[in-house]
Design a protein around this motif. Structure first.
Motif, mmCIF file in Angstrom:
data_model
loop_
_atom_site.group_PDB
_atom_site.id
_atom_site.type_symbol
_atom_site.label_atom_id
_atom_site.label_comp_id
_atom_site.label_asym_id
_atom_site.label_seq_id
_atom_site.Cartn_x
_atom_site.Cartn_y
_atom_site.Cartn_z
ATOM 1 N N VAL A 1 0.838 -1.203 0.000
ATOM 2 C CA VAL A 1 0.000 0.000 0.000
ATOM 3 C C VAL A 1 0.873 1.255 0.000
ATOM 4 N N GLU A 2 1.890 1.271 0.840
ATOM 5 C CA GLU A 2 2.756 2.449 0.921
ATOM 6 C C GLU A 2 3.542 2.680 -0.367
ATOM 7 N N LYS A 3 3.960 1.608 -1.027
ATOM 8 C CA LYS A 3 4.695 1.768 -2.295
ATOM 9 C C LYS A 3 3.795 2.360 -3.378
ATOM 10 N N VAL A 4 2.572 1.877 -3.483
ATOM 11 C CA VAL A 4 1.658 2.415 -4.502
ATOM 12 C C VAL A 4 1.312 3.865 -4.171
ATOM 13 N N TRP A 5 1.152 4.167 -2.893
ATOM 14 C CA TRP A 5 0.808 5.529 -2.461
ATOM 15 C C TRP A 5 1.848 6.543 -2.944
ATOM 16 N N LYS A 6 3.088 6.113 -3.089
ATOM 17 C CA LYS A 6 4.170 7.010 -3.503
ATOM 18 C C LYS A 6 4.224 7.214 -5.018
ATOM 19 N N THR A 7 3.317 6.595 -5.766
ATOM 20 C CA THR A 7 3.320 6.707 -7.219
ATOM 21 C C THR A 7 2.231 7.676 -7.692
ATOM 22 N N ASP A 8 2.216 7.936 -8.999
ATOM 23 C CA ASP A 8 1.167 8.777 -9.585
ATOM 24 C C ASP A 8 -0.192 8.084 -9.574
ATOM 25 N N ASP A 9 -0.215 6.764 -9.355
ATOM 26 C CA ASP A 9 -1.472 6.002 -9.330
ATOM 27 C C ASP A 9 -2.058 5.901 -7.928
#
Length: 171
Positions: free
Chosen positions: A81-89
């Motif tokens: 969750v934290e990795k995706v949160w750091k992306t444009d998505d």
């Protein structure tokens, strides 16, 4: 005003000084001549320092534990969750589902809410979940949240994890 008696402090200092003096005067275990002029003596710090640096163990990466509980798998879920949160998505539900699948979670056990509200504007928050045998791993992200949330919650009486309308995961 009450005065403290200085005698206990004086006694403690005297005892510590006596211990220090006695340990410094202890005889060597093996009496004998000192090192020859050509010998070098290692200092105590040399003996404690290894010849090559000891590698620092790296923290273990969270991994999926199919036989573990939802609580056991929360660290991996949170990391994804934290990795995706750091992306444009960061506000796209599909990005979280796809990342969780890549991490090994079962897509058939997932639910996700819609990315857009009923009037077509971006949703204030998106929720997604993975149903586990003993509980649900639930994540929440979106413009109304300051940071991503990942928690373990009980199953709903309906058998699912999320309250309200979810969208089909048909990709």
């Amino acid at each position: 005003m009450r005065r403290l008696d200085p005698r206990p402090c004086v006694v403690a200092v005297a005892v510590l000084a006596a211990i220090a003096a006695l340990t410094g005067c202890a005889p060597d275990a093996q009496p004998g001549p000192g090192p020859a002029a050509s010998e070098t003596v290692a200092s105590p710090t040399d003996a404690a320092t290894p010849s090559s640096p000891t590698p620092t163990p790296s923290p273990t990466e969270p991994a999926l534990d199919p036989d573990g509980s939802a609580e056991d798998n929360l660290p991996l879920f949170t990391e994804v969750v934290e990795k995706v949160w750091k992306t444009d998505d960061r506000v796209k539900g599909r990005a979280y589902i796809d990342a969780l699948v890549r991490a090994g979670f079962d897509k058939a056990s997932m639910e996700v809410t819609k990315d857009r509200s009923s009037v077509g504007i971006p949703a204030d928050s998106i929720q997604f979940s993975v149903r586990w045998t003993d509980a649900c791993l639930v994540g929440q992200v979106g413009p109304s949240t300051k940071k991503p949330a990942a928690v373990v919650l009980p199953h709903l009486p309906t058998g699912g994890c999320l309250v309200g309308e979810t969208r089909p995961i048909d990709w």
